[in-house]
Each structure stands twice: as structure tokens, then as C-alpha cells.
Design an enzyme around this catalytic site. Sequence first.
Site, mmCIF file in Angstrom:
data_model
loop_
_atom_site.group_PDB
_atom_site.id
_atom_site.type_symbol
_atom_site.label_atom_id
_atom_site.label_comp_id
_atom_site.label_asym_id
_atom_site.label_seq_id
_atom_site.Cartn_x
_atom_site.Cartn_y
_atom_site.Cartn_z
ATOM 1 N N HIS A 1 0.837 -1.204 0.000
ATOM 2 C CA HIS A 1 0.000 0.000 0.000
ATOM 3 C C HIS A 1 0.872 1.255 0.000
ATOM 4 O O HIS A 1 0.539 2.248 -0.634
ATOM 5 C CB HIS A 1 -0.931 0.003 1.219
ATOM 6 C CG HIS A 1 -1.985 -1.063 1.129
ATOM 7 N ND1 HIS A 1 -3.277 -0.801 0.770
ATOM 8 C CD2 HIS A 1 -1.905 -2.408 1.310
ATOM 9 C CE1 HIS A 1 -3.966 -1.934 0.744
ATOM 10 N NE2 HIS A 1 -3.156 -2.930 1.071
ATOM 11 N N ASP B 1 -6.571 5.560 0.969
ATOM 12 C CA ASP B 1 -6.289 4.196 0.528
ATOM 13 C C ASP B 1 -7.622 3.445 0.439
ATOM 14 O O ASP B 1 -8.477 3.592 1.328
ATOM 15 C CB ASP B 1 -5.399 3.567 1.603
ATOM 16 C CG ASP B 1 -4.752 2.275 1.174
ATOM 17 O OD1 ASP B 1 -5.414 1.484 0.490
ATOM 18 O OD2 ASP B 1 -3.588 2.069 1.545
ATOM 19 N N ASN C 1 1.347 -4.585 -7.227
ATOM 20 C CA ASN C 1 2.525 -3.746 -7.541
ATOM 21 C C ASN C 1 3.547 -4.549 -8.327
ATOM 22 O O ASN C 1 4.101 -4.071 -9.321
ATOM 23 C CB ASN C 1 3.168 -3.218 -6.260
ATOM 24 C CG ASN C 1 2.232 -2.308 -5.508
ATOM 25 O OD1 ASN C 1 1.954 -1.204 -5.950
ATOM 26 N ND2 ASN C 1 1.704 -2.790 -4.384
ATOM 27 N N GLY D 1 -5.595 -13.136 -1.120
ATOM 28 C CA GLY D 1 -6.243 -11.873 -1.491
ATOM 29 C C GLY D 1 -6.644 -11.750 -2.949
ATOM 30 O O GLY D 1 -7.272 -12.635 -3.538
#
Length: 456
Positions: free
Chosen positions: A15, A111, A351, A370
Site C-alpha cells: 500500500h 487508501d 505492484n 487476497g
Amino acid sequence: MEPHIALLPSAGMGHLMPFLRLAAMLASRNCKVTLLTAQPTVSAAESKHLNSFFSAHPHIQRLDFQVVPLQSSNPHGDPFFLQFEAIIRSVHLLPPLLSSLSPPISALFLDIAAATCVDQLADHPSLSISYYILSTTSARFFSLITHLPHLTLESSCVNLKLHGLPSFSISNIPPPIFNPQNLFTTQMISNARAISRVKGVVSNTFHWFEAETIEPLNSGKTSITLPQFLPIGPFKHYEDPGKCSSLSWLDEQPAKSVVYVSFGSRTAMSKDQIKEIGEGLLKSKQKFLWVLKSVKVDKAEETELKELVGHSLLEKIEEKKQGIVVKEWVKQEEILTHHAIGGFFSHCGWNSTMEAAQRGVPMLAWTLNGDQRFNAEVVEKAGLGLWPKHWGWLGERLVKSEEIEEKIEELMQDHKLRSMAQKVGEEAKRAWEIGGTSEKVVGQLIEMLKLKVWNV
Ligand code: UDP
């Protein structure tokens, strides 16, 4: 007048990294930027990166946000999700902090993991600002999040068709989402409800890579009202001083000969699985750079590399001189840019996926947790990589060395895959050329941010 923008990342390197990249990008486009840093951070990597980021970017302001610790924190809960919760519950401390900033801020980027904060902030009389969300995942997974409050999930059905969006395979949905009591699920549902209150959702993706999701998200034809989705990726690398020891080993290797193996910043594997990976890499006869993690939070990292990999396997690796294993933070972007890298064996964190896409590095996806299966679907559809779906979620089964050997060989030797991955890299570059899709959307975003300043 330049707009003053505040950004609030949640927890974890997955994050923080996109927020740092967004902060550097906004600052380079004549915005004044303040980054709120939730304290204390969960991992040592976060505090180290924040320090080096602020010394390399003295024009970006740092504002520490002391988060109230959770009263009855569950010692078995995921420390990163618990920190999301602590940030959300500390939202009442934000209005005085934000209104103390000078010149006054005109927008706050939240976020996606703490988007629900907008509910309290937007109604606060002292703050007359615009809100944006930074979605730290694929557009594909984001589109699932948008539907969570209205979704009835039945594991018996195979596919899920959401109005106006591509269909999803139920088996790709992370298992915690089937449990309405799970902290991740309750947080995501509240965050999803807050999406319609923001002005835009910024995302590290690009039109070509996820057109089949981005177009419907912006078509106005979805069953729920959504703000503008702004794909402005791949996010660019920011200046980060310091050396990474693995790079000197890579310098000695032939072009495209090395597979880079890393499962992100917070995925710990069992010793048995580590052994299978090591044996598989050796059997594949390919050169490798393998980054290992034994715990979810780096502060708790105590196990020696020898103990983790096993004496005999480590000796074999050293003897054969086929690869290196490290148990430290590496500069992944620089590694992926290195000419010696020919493939990336990855968990498909978003990412990592975007960093590989940007450089056209072929991926072997082993989706563990996830959003990663949704991300791997994007990778597979775009031709960026291979995805052995039957390897399961983390710990679901022991993936054997022979299976790893076979897929690593395919990753490194499949010429068609290499040229398709190269095409992804070219499209990623095109998105940032003058008139390219991401470049245009960034222009629009900056105009939206300036408009607010002129209106005040
Ligand atoms: N990363 C890195 N060095 C490491 C491990 C991770 O630079 O040793 C970076 C990686 O480049 C990426 C981020 O940390 O930018 C990890 O985010 P991702 O979404 O890929 O996975 P997560 O760690 O959140 O599972």
C-alpha cells in the site's frame, strides 16, 4: 495557485509503495504534497522507506498521524488488517490535523483499505475538500469490491456475472470473503459503501491492460453509481538512494538468463514448501535470484537463512553456482529492469504485476492470497505470464519440486511468451507517451485538482 494535496496510505509495503509513487508524481506536476504517515508502522520496511523517501524528496511534507491502538486486538489477526482497523477508528483525529495544514488542502487521497474514513470526514464542517481513492489493486478486483455490499455469494455457483462487468470465476474470490464475520470482509464492505462518495478512483493500471474492466467501470452502465475510474499506471519509479547487493551478482550474468523469485513483502512460506521451491529451481537448471521471507512482519524475522533453506540445500545451491538466495529487502524495480532478468516467479501482488508489465518481464504466477487470482487473470489474458491455477492458495497443498521445475523451464524457454510479454511492456510505455491513455488521464486529474483550488 498550486493545489495542496494530502495522501493517506494504510499499512504494508504493497500500500505504501503506490502512495509514494503517486506522491512523487503529483509533486513533479506542480502540486504541493503532504503525506500522512500512520504511526507506528507495522513493518520496519515501511518506516525505513518513509525515512529515505522524505530525505530524497524534501519538498514533500511529512505529517505523522498517531493512530490509537486497538483496545482488544486479536493476537492471531493479520497485523496489517488490524492496522487498517486502527486507522479507520482513529479517523476523528484527522480533521484537526488536516485543517492545520497551510496552505489549506484541496483534496485528500485515501487508501481503498481505509476508504470508509470518507464517511466521517466528508460531513465534517471544518473540511471543504474533495476526496479521491487510490485503489492499490487491479481494476478487475476493484470491480468486485464495488459490488461486495450487494453480493450474495454461494460457493455452489461457478461464475459470477455482475451487471455491466466481465464475469468472474467464484474460485478466484479470496476465501475470507465468503465469511461475513471476517475482519477483511467487514472492512471491505464498509470501504465499498464509501466509494460513491469520492470524486474519483485513481488506479495503478492502464487502459490497454484492463480495457475489458476499465471501459465498463466508466460506462455508467454498472448497476451501482460509481465515481470516475482514473487509470494512470504504470506508476513510475521514484528516486531511491542506496545499494542492493543482488545487483552486482546480476551484473555478471548473461542477458535474460535469470529468473527472479519473490512472493512480495509479507508472504511467509513453510519450510517444506521452501525446500520444494529450492529443489525445483535447481532441477530447472535455470539461473535464479531468490528472495525469501519467513515471517509476515519483518520485525519478527529471526530465522537464519541456513536454517530456513536447510544446510544441505543451501550448500547445493552455493556449490552449483546456479543462483543466489537472499533474506533481505531488495530493490525489486531495479532487479526487474536489469538486463539479466528473463522471468519473474511471483505471487502476483498488484505492484509486482505492474512492475513486471512495465518492463515486459514474463511472469509465472503462483497466487497465494487476497486479490492475486484476479490479478493473475489479467496477467494471463494479456499474455504476460503463465498461471498454474491448480497450485492453490497458500498452504492449500504442497507444490512439488517437479511441478516448479516444469513451469520455470517453460517460463524461461517459451519464446512466444517472451514476445507477448515484450508487447505488454511496449503498450505500458505507450500509455505514458504524449497523448497516451495514462498521460491523458493524469492531465485530467491535475485539472480536476486545480479546479477545486480556483473554486474556493
Ligand atoms: N518489494 C521490494 N523488495 C522486496 C519485496 C517487495 O522492492 O524485497 C516491493 C515490490 O517491488 C512491490 C511491493 O514491495 O512494489 C510489494 O507489493 P505487492 O503488491 O507486489 O505485494 P505485497 O507485498 O503487498 O504482497
